[in-house]
Design a protein around this motif. Structure first.
Motif, PDB file in Angstrom:
ATOM      1  N   VAL A 207       0.826  -1.206   0.000  1.00  0.00           N
ATOM      2  CA  VAL A 207       0.000   0.000   0.000  1.00  0.00           C
ATOM      3  C   VAL A 207       0.861   1.259   0.000  1.00  0.00           C
ATOM      4  O   VAL A 207       0.482   2.280  -0.570  1.00  0.00           O
ATOM      5  N   LYS A 208       2.030   1.193   0.621  1.00  0.00           N
ATOM      6  CA  LYS A 208       2.935   2.341   0.592  1.00  0.00           C
ATOM      7  C   LYS A 208       3.431   2.603  -0.826  1.00  0.00           C
ATOM      8  O   LYS A 208       3.497   3.748  -1.275  1.00  0.00           O
ATOM      9  N   SER A 233      -2.697   9.998  -0.321  1.00  0.00           N
ATOM     10  CA  SER A 233      -3.217   9.677   1.005  1.00  0.00           C
ATOM     11  C   SER A 233      -4.402   8.721   0.956  1.00  0.00           C
ATOM     12  O   SER A 233      -4.612   7.930   1.880  1.00  0.00           O
ATOM     13  N   ALA A 234      -5.190   8.785  -0.123  1.00  0.00           N
ATOM     14  CA  ALA A 234      -6.406   7.970  -0.223  1.00  0.00           C
ATOM     15  C   ALA A 234      -6.153   6.576  -0.787  1.00  0.00           C
ATOM     16  O   ALA A 234      -6.842   5.617  -0.416  1.00  0.00           O
ATOM     17  N   SER A 235      -5.188   6.428  -1.674  1.00  0.00           N
ATOM     18  CA  SER A 235      -5.005   5.167  -2.396  1.00  0.00           C
ATOM     19  C   SER A 235      -4.703   3.958  -1.509  1.00  0.00           C
ATOM     20  O   SER A 235      -5.038   2.827  -1.901  1.00  0.00           O
ATOM     21  N   PRO A 236      -4.076   4.114  -0.322  1.00  0.00           N
ATOM     22  CA  PRO A 236      -3.874   2.918   0.508  1.00  0.00           C
ATOM     23  C   PRO A 236      -5.154   2.190   0.898  1.00  0.00           C
ATOM     24  O   PRO A 236      -5.107   1.033   1.320  1.00  0.00           O
ATOM     25  N   GLU A 374      12.345   0.069  -5.345  1.00  0.00           N
ATOM     26  CA  GLU A 374      13.563  -0.453  -4.725  1.00  0.00           C
ATOM     27  C   GLU A 374      13.668  -0.051  -3.256  1.00  0.00           C
ATOM     28  O   GLU A 374      14.123  -0.826  -2.414  1.00  0.00           O
ATOM     29  N   GLN A 375      13.229   1.158  -2.944  1.00  0.00           N
ATOM     30  CA  GLN A 375      13.355   1.672  -1.578  1.00  0.00           C
ATOM     31  C   GLN A 375      12.322   1.073  -0.631  1.00  0.00           C
ATOM     32  O   GLN A 375      12.468   1.183   0.587  1.00  0.00           O
ATOM     33  N   ASN A 376      11.279   0.445  -1.168  1.00  0.00           N
ATOM     34  CA  ASN A 376      10.190  -0.073  -0.337  1.00  0.00           C
ATOM     35  C   ASN A 376       9.915  -1.541  -0.630  1.00  0.00           C
ATOM     36  O   ASN A 376       8.771  -1.955  -0.820  1.00  0.00           O
ATOM     37  N   GLU A 377      10.975  -2.335  -0.657  1.00  0.00           N
ATOM     38  CA  GLU A 377      10.819  -3.756  -0.950  1.00  0.00           C
ATOM     39  C   GLU A 377      10.043  -4.454   0.159  1.00  0.00           C
ATOM     40  O   GLU A 377      10.081  -4.050   1.324  1.00  0.00           O
ATOM     41  N   ASP A 378       9.345  -5.548  -0.219  1.00  0.00           N
ATOM     42  CA  ASP A 378       8.615  -6.326   0.763  1.00  0.00           C
ATOM     43  C   ASP A 378       9.592  -7.048   1.687  1.00  0.00           C
ATOM     44  O   ASP A 378      10.656  -7.506   1.263  1.00  0.00           O
TER      45      ASP A 378
END
Length: 383
Positions: A207-208, A233-236, A374-378
């Motif tokens: 979601v991020k 802000s809404a899309s999550p 790349e900065q927000n990998e699972d």
């Protein structure tokens, strides 16, 4: 001439009563309609500087969490942080009393380090605390270097800046409360988005990432900063309706049956029903995203079968962001697709699943999108 300028500069005159009224009316009107904290602080700084004919004016606030004073806006410099109670501004805020001095270097409370770094020469200083509606000191104005021939601030200047502080403190409290409400809404939306998306072992990074991709696409499409931020802000909340879908379906390792898929599709309408009655603009946007992020440009999507521009732009953007991220993420029922395969599918679905213009923007913004990815990998939990 001014001794604290490197170049010759003519003295100015104090404002006439008519000029003062014009300044007050101009800035209070702007502050009353502004909702962004940083913009309000800029207006407050400019108003204080103009009212007392100062070279610079800084608005200081209290950071209770770190026990510091800080300014995000100071004429000529960036953010500054100092320990609570230190310096002239710290003294004024701690005591709640105004301070004005003619020679900063003659006062032991003045810290000359900033002058040493910038080459600026501070001479006269006036510091006025401002309060909220409960009478609590929440910050201070600090005007530096009077630009009239006298080069020192007067009691009339103190009265003027006190007037500005009285108005600005109350306005600032309202803005800060509004911002706190918005930030709280964002935190709740992100947390609920994680719940809706998951009940799996992934972190909430899906979601991020979708939020960041949506913002990038919205900005690339030319949407305003305010609206792009709104979508981010809404899309999550796009999958919030999954809270009502059984785990047996959400976490099924294989392909869903036709009946199971029909039940899964209900999450769009469920999410919309959860959010649609809110009067908050942010949650109204989230309701649209939840309802329409599985619609397709050619009308073959669900739950309404909307086509083209009948699909809200929030839904169209989130659809592309969601598919791009979902295909590249490993789940219990599938392996992650390689990037080349995902990009090829997006090209093929241009004008079918996805808004053609958005696909073009996607590829224009691809380097930035990949950086976010790349900065927000699972991350995965271990048993």
């Amino acid at each position: 001439m001014y001794e604290y300028f490197n170049e010759p500069f003519s003295f100015k005159l104090d404002l006439t009563p008519e000029q003062m009224l014009k300044v007050i009316f101009e800035y209070t009107a702007k502050i009353a309609t502004e909702k962004k904290l940083e913009n309000v602080l800029v207006l407050m700084s400019n108003m204080g500087r103009d009212m007392v004919v100062a070279d610079r004016c800084t608005v200081w606030l209290i950071d209770a969490a770190s026990n510091e004073l800080f300014t995000v806006v100071a004429h000529g410099i960036g953010e500054i942080r100092i320990p609570y109670g230190s310096g002239l501004v710290g003294s004024a805020i701690s005591t709640g009393q105004p301070i004005f001095i003619d020679d900063a270097y003659g006062d032991p409370r003045h810290n000359p380090e900033s002058d040493k770094k910038t080459g600026y020469r501070t001479k006269s200083i006036m510091t006025i605390p401002f309060r909220n509606n409960q009478g609590e000191v929440i910050g201070a104005y600090q005007a530096i270097n009077k630009l009239t021939q006298k080069q020192s601030f007067s009691t009339q200047d103190m009265d003027y800046l006190t007037l500005a502080a009285a108005y600005s403190g109350k306005s600032l409290e309202s803005i800060m409360l509004h911002q706190e409400i918005i930030e709280t809404q964002k935190e709740i939306i992100l947390a609920m988005g994680n719940i809706g998306e998951g009940r799996s072992k992934e972190t909430g990074n899906h979601v991020k990432r979708v939020a960041q991709y949506s913002y990038i696409l919205a900005a690339g499409l030319g949407m305003s900063q305010v609206e792009a931020e709104m979508l981010r802000s809404a899309s999550p909340m796009h999958d919030i309706g999954k809270v009502a879908i059984p785990d047996a379906i959400l976490q099924k390792p294989g392909k869903l049956t036709a009946a199971e898929f029909e039940q899964m599709k209900e999450h769009c309408t469920i999410g919309y029903q959860l959010l649609r009655k809110s009067k908050r603009q942010l949650l109204q946007a989230a309701a649209i995203v939840a309802w329409q992020h599985h619609e397709k440009w050619d009308g073959t999507g669900y739950p309404q079968g909307l086509a083209g521009e009948n699909i809200h732009i929030y839904g169209r953007i989130t659809a592309l962001a969601d598919v791009f991220d979902a295909l590249g993420s490993a789940r219990a029922y599938k392996e992650a697709w390689p990037l080349e395969r995902i990009l090829q599918l997006i090209k093929e679905e241009r004008g079918r699943h996805f808004d053609p213009q958005l696909v073009d923007v996607f590829f224009e913004q691809l380097p930035l999108i990949l950086e976010v990815r790349e900065q927000n990998e699972d991350l995965f939990e271990t048993e």
